[in-house]
Scaffold this active site. Sequence first.
Site, PDB file in Angstrom:
ATOM      1  N   SER A   1     -33.868  -6.644  16.490  1.00 19.78           N
ATOM      2  CA  SER A   1     -33.004  -6.848  15.351  1.00 19.78           C
ATOM      3  C   SER A   1     -32.858  -6.824  14.045  1.00 19.78           C
ATOM      4  O   SER A   1     -32.134  -6.522  13.284  1.00 19.78           O
ATOM      5  CB  SER A   1     -33.349  -8.765  15.168  1.00 19.78           C
ATOM      6  OG  SER A   1     -34.389  -9.125  14.804  1.00 19.78           O
TER       7      SER A   1
ATOM      8  N   LYS B   1     -32.626 -17.962  11.730  1.00 17.93           N
ATOM      9  CA  LYS B   1     -33.194 -17.306  10.694  1.00 17.93           C
ATOM     10  C   LYS B   1     -32.418 -17.048   9.510  1.00 17.93           C
ATOM     11  O   LYS B   1     -32.165 -17.127   8.428  1.00 17.93           O
ATOM     12  CB  LYS B   1     -32.367 -15.457  11.148  1.00 17.93           C
ATOM     13  CG  LYS B   1     -33.022 -15.096  12.401  1.00 17.93           C
ATOM     14  CD  LYS B   1     -32.361 -13.653  12.958  1.00 17.93           C
ATOM     15  CE  LYS B   1     -33.765 -13.342  14.107  1.00 17.93           C
ATOM     16  NZ  LYS B   1     -32.878 -11.289  14.753  1.00 17.93           N
TER      17      LYS B   1
END
Length: 836
Positions: free
Chosen positions: A721, A764
Amino acid sequence: MKGGVSQFFSALKEKTGSLALNILGDGNAATPTESFPLLSLKELVLFPNTVTPLFITQKPGVLAVETALRQELRLFAASTKSKEDNSTSPVGTVVRIIQHLRLPDGGFRIVLQGEYRGIVVNAEEDKEHVRVWVKPFKAVKSGEPLDSETEALMRAVQKSFAQYAELSKKISTETISAAERSENPERLCNLVCNSLAVRADRKLALIGIEDPRDRLIDVLESLEAENEIFGIQRNISGKVKSRMERNQREYFLNEQLREINKELGKEDAVDEFEEIEKALMAKNPGEEVLEKARKEIKRIRRLQPLSPEAGVLRGYLEWLTDLPWSEYSPDSIELSEAEKILDEDHFGMKKAKERILEFIAVRQLSGGSNEKAAVRGPILCFVGPPGTGKTSLGKSVARSLGRQFVRISLGGVRDEAEIRGHRKTYVGALPGKIIQSMRKVRTMNPVFLLDEIDKLSSDFRGDPASALLEVLDPEQNSSFTDHYLELAYDLSKVLFITTANSLHGIPYPLLDRMEIIEIPGYGENEKLSIAKQFLFPKELEENGLGDAKISIRDDALLEIIRHWTMESGVRNLEREVARCIRRIARDAVKKGYRGELSRGESKPIGSFKKIISKEDLEKLLGRRKYKNDVVFKEARIGVTYGLAWTETGGAMLPVETSRFPGSGDLIITGNLGDVMKESARIALSYLRSVQDDYHFKFRDIGKNDFHIHVPEGAIPKDGPSAGITLAASLLSTLCRKAPLPGIAMTGELTLTGKILPIGGLKEKLLAAIRNGIERVLLPLENREDWEELDKDIRNALKVDFVERANDAFVILFEPGILKTPQKPYKARKPRRQSPE
């Protein structure tokens, strides 16, 4: 008397074949020569040529003796056949009363002398007793010559009887001498039979044989059998004595004591193994369990009590008895009550609570409060960062269901025997933790929490994760087999809940058996609610200030959340709140406040008042621990900020890139995993492929080396990611342009520039909020995940959804980085479907 007489007549008919020989019967019947009163004895056989003292206390016997005393002093003594059969045998002995004494209770003490054997051929019952007509057996007269076979048999009997008398040591020398001198087979058989210690039914068989030769053979067989038994007994006794130690002597004495108690009629003494069997049967286990228990009880009875094997078997039987086999705790099936309990204990956790309520609803439809209803317990896996309440949620689930709760920690477990147990042949063997926990809760349907399932490990002793495959498989756990029990145990009604911080460490076959429920980290507003509703009141009670009038303002709690904690959960928040309250408690004691039970002059703690404000925090907690508001807002060339997911929640991932002349090498540092290194190479290759679209300051990329570094090199980092973050850092270095400040990003980059979706979105974004980020770039395909998040998270950030790397670069950098200006990509709204 009437019942006994009818049984006697039945026996008479069986023996003689007819009752036609009646005193009033037909004239063809042979008339018996002598008649006598019948003396029926219970399992006592009298023989001719013997003298026997007796006590007569029963009415029929007393009447028979009185009749004999009025007549010829003679009786016909016959024995009952056995304990089970109380009928009197038609074969017996004609006896003479040689002494008698009337007792105060109306009974008699008599001494009888046997005269000859006979069989009853007719009987008559009157009001007082039974009179029988007896036909004598043919007997060899004294002095009558004997054939050689009979003499040989007599000598064999005399020799065998002498051996029997020596082994028995209970026969008088007069009887032995009389048997040795006897020259008449009838007299010899009578002496031997009277001395033999055999059962009454066997003596009845010996007294009923009329032929002398056949009788000698039977007597000899009985003597030889008894001698053989004596020989075996002597041999066993010799072997036992030679090996006997202290514990063996104790066992021998206990066995003797048990036999003595049995003879004294104390057979009801407590038998611990009978008690174990009864206790196990009361729990209604399966037939296999009962059969196994009976087999082990039979084995342990043959062992000495202090032998090691007896101790192992006793422990095994105790485990079988202590385990629940059919005990269930009734479920609470009120949905509203269960929902209320779950909300009282935990804030949020919508998915987990909905799954538990679904299970309760299914239980209600399937069997109501019937605890044995055929509803399999779900196998749930709560996955989330530390401190988010996974373990405590398991306790709340048990409380909402009204079930028992048990927890085992799997962290660091590396031995398969921890799950399945050891075989009981090993010293100190025990069942595994599963069976141990079932014994602890004593019900078949507890809520069973397997904590930290992702921390399992394996070594040469086996793989505990593989052992859990059977436990957590709904198709197999109805017959879970522990190595110690060696029996199938039903775990199908257990509600298994596992917890993990990450799914990466769980083997796929085990993961496939569980229903995954994510428990993400908390946002600021969620932490504020948890602190106000749960943490602050709890810490007041635990620190002795439950009665005090203490409150804390919301801005103070938010200040603690932002500057004294940096986590996805609330564990550190709880510690800081507790530290704050302890400081206030110390101040209260200094001012003279005490609890209700304290002695002496003091102020009651209930009168203490305090409102904790934002300005009090530095005094109570010291300086701020985290000041990251500005760190990630700084704009520097080659520095971009990604978002990472970790087992402890979300984290910022700064990426730094530097360039210097070289041969096109790519240096990657920061303790990165293989996947992240590949993402860096993909980012560089992508930028090479599109270099004509950008204003690179260095046209020949092949003559430059690039060094990519991700700070905090002691922490391992991996995952795809960070692809867009790495590409943006390289682009900033190549164009010598700093990205706009306060922007973080996440997304996997392909070689063609497409940005793929990522996981762990909430963690996140929470990390971005904690670190003061104002704007975040997300993959377009994560839009639906964004819309499911809480409003406080969505309101705290500005989010741009991008589908390709070019779209991200347009937002991230000021105009002029692209040769051909492009408008930022605007994600199109989902098209509504027609009602049709």
